[in-house]
Design a protein around this motif. Sequence first.
Motif, PDB file in Angstrom:
ATOM      1  N   PHE A   1     109.377 -29.312  31.050  1.00 40.38           N
ATOM      2  CA  PHE A   1     109.870 -29.260  29.675  1.00 40.38           C
ATOM      3  C   PHE A   1     110.612 -30.554  29.348  1.00 40.38           C
ATOM      4  O   PHE A   1     110.437 -31.139  28.278  1.00 40.38           O
ATOM      5  CB  PHE A   1     110.802 -28.060  29.522  1.00 40.38           C
ATOM      6  CG  PHE A   1     111.101 -27.707  28.095  1.00 40.38           C
ATOM      7  CD1 PHE A   1     110.450 -26.643  27.484  1.00 40.38           C
ATOM      8  CD2 PHE A   1     112.036 -28.418  27.364  1.00 40.38           C
ATOM      9  CE1 PHE A   1     110.730 -26.319  26.167  1.00 40.38           C
ATOM     10  CE2 PHE A   1     112.318 -28.093  26.053  1.00 40.38           C
ATOM     11  CZ  PHE A   1     111.657 -27.034  25.455  1.00 40.38           C
ATOM     12  N   SER A   2     111.427 -31.026  30.277  1.00 39.86           N
ATOM     13  CA  SER A   2     112.183 -32.259  30.072  1.00 39.86           C
ATOM     14  C   SER A   2     111.252 -33.461  29.955  1.00 39.86           C
ATOM     15  O   SER A   2     111.472 -34.357  29.134  1.00 39.86           O
ATOM     16  CB  SER A   2     113.157 -32.487  31.224  1.00 39.86           C
ATOM     17  OG  SER A   2     114.093 -31.431  31.282  1.00 39.86           O
TER      18      SER A   2
ATOM     19  N   LEU B   1     109.753 -33.379  26.537  1.00 37.89           N
ATOM     20  CA  LEU B   1     110.756 -33.846  25.581  1.00 37.89           C
ATOM     21  C   LEU B   1     110.881 -35.364  25.626  1.00 37.89           C
ATOM     22  O   LEU B   1     110.836 -36.042  24.594  1.00 37.89           O
ATOM     23  CB  LEU B   1     112.102 -33.199  25.896  1.00 37.89           C
ATOM     24  CG  LEU B   1     113.331 -33.741  25.165  1.00 37.89           C
ATOM     25  CD1 LEU B   1     113.251 -33.413  23.681  1.00 37.89           C
ATOM     26  CD2 LEU B   1     114.597 -33.168  25.764  1.00 37.89           C
TER      27      LEU B   1
ATOM     28  N   LEU C   1     103.787 -26.456  23.901  1.00 34.95           N
ATOM     29  CA  LEU C   1     104.575 -26.000  25.052  1.00 34.95           C
ATOM     30  C   LEU C   1     103.781 -25.015  25.909  1.00 34.95           C
ATOM     31  O   LEU C   1     103.845 -25.057  27.134  1.00 34.95           O
ATOM     32  CB  LEU C   1     105.867 -25.331  24.585  1.00 34.95           C
ATOM     33  CG  LEU C   1     107.018 -26.244  24.200  1.00 34.95           C
ATOM     34  CD1 LEU C   1     108.201 -25.414  23.743  1.00 34.95           C
ATOM     35  CD2 LEU C   1     107.413 -27.133  25.352  1.00 34.95           C
TER      36      LEU C   1
ATOM     37  N   LEU D   1     117.038 -24.762  26.780  1.00 37.15           N
ATOM     38  CA  LEU D   1     117.375 -26.054  26.206  1.00 37.15           C
ATOM     39  C   LEU D   1     117.322 -25.986  24.689  1.00 37.15           C
ATOM     40  O   LEU D   1     116.388 -25.442  24.124  1.00 37.15           O
ATOM     41  CB  LEU D   1     116.346 -27.088  26.700  1.00 37.15           C
ATOM     42  CG  LEU D   1     116.537 -28.539  26.309  1.00 37.15           C
ATOM     43  CD1 LEU D   1     117.802 -29.095  26.957  1.00 37.15           C
ATOM     44  CD2 LEU D   1     115.336 -29.362  26.753  1.00 37.15           C
ATOM     45  N   ASN D   2     118.356 -26.524  24.036  1.00 41.62           N
ATOM     46  CA  ASN D   2     118.318 -26.697  22.590  1.00 41.62           C
ATOM     47  C   ASN D   2     117.638 -28.043  22.346  1.00 41.62           C
ATOM     48  O   ASN D   2     118.265 -29.095  22.398  1.00 41.62           O
ATOM     49  CB  ASN D   2     119.732 -26.687  22.015  1.00 41.62           C
ATOM     50  CG  ASN D   2     119.748 -26.844  20.510  1.00 41.62           C
ATOM     51  OD1 ASN D   2     118.922 -27.543  19.930  1.00 41.62           O
ATOM     52  ND2 ASN D   2     120.700 -26.191  19.874  1.00 41.62           N
ATOM     53  N   VAL D   3     116.329 -27.998  22.126  1.00 40.28           N
ATOM     54  CA  VAL D   3     115.518 -29.211  22.104  1.00 40.28           C
ATOM     55  C   VAL D   3     116.007 -30.194  21.050  1.00 40.28           C
ATOM     56  O   VAL D   3     116.168 -31.382  21.327  1.00 40.28           O
ATOM     57  CB  VAL D   3     114.028 -28.861  21.857  1.00 40.28           C
ATOM     58  CG1 VAL D   3     113.204 -30.127  21.717  1.00 40.28           C
ATOM     59  CG2 VAL D   3     113.511 -28.010  22.989  1.00 40.28           C
TER      60      VAL D   3
ATOM     61  N   ALA E   1     117.389 -33.810  21.996  1.00 39.45           N
ATOM     62  CA  ALA E   1     116.584 -34.937  21.510  1.00 39.45           C
ATOM     63  C   ALA E   1     117.439 -35.910  20.709  1.00 39.45           C
ATOM     64  O   ALA E   1     117.348 -37.129  20.880  1.00 39.45           O
ATOM     65  CB  ALA E   1     115.423 -34.426  20.666  1.00 39.45           C
TER      66      ALA E   1
END
Length: 114
Positions: free
Chosen positions: A52-53, A56, A74, A99-101, A105
């Motif tokens: 996921f990271s 991002l 995703l 995570l609060n994307v 970000a």
Amino acid sequence: MSANPFEKEQFQCHRDWEGSLVEFLSREARKPNVRNWLPLATRLDTKRAAAFSALLLSNLVENKPRFRVSVNTLYEIYRAMNVEGGAKNFEKWLRTGWLNVARVANMIDAELKH
């Protein structure tokens, strides 16, 4: 050795964890090195978090200054990680609030502008 930014539970508070993750991803955006990631993604849950990271980070680097990602994108990443359980487990994973994307970000974008 500092705490693993992909393992939220190692941190005393959410802010410290989020800051550590942003610091790690900002360094990687400036000078990427996959060897920095390998020892951190040791369990299935940290592999998911690392994937996921990476998603991002790649989107931030390629699509500055705005970060947008669809649930379908995703899900494709999730499926590519050979995670068992299909859509039901994916929805559960999304709801964990790992995570609060948008916030992360924005924090990374601000770091990279320095």
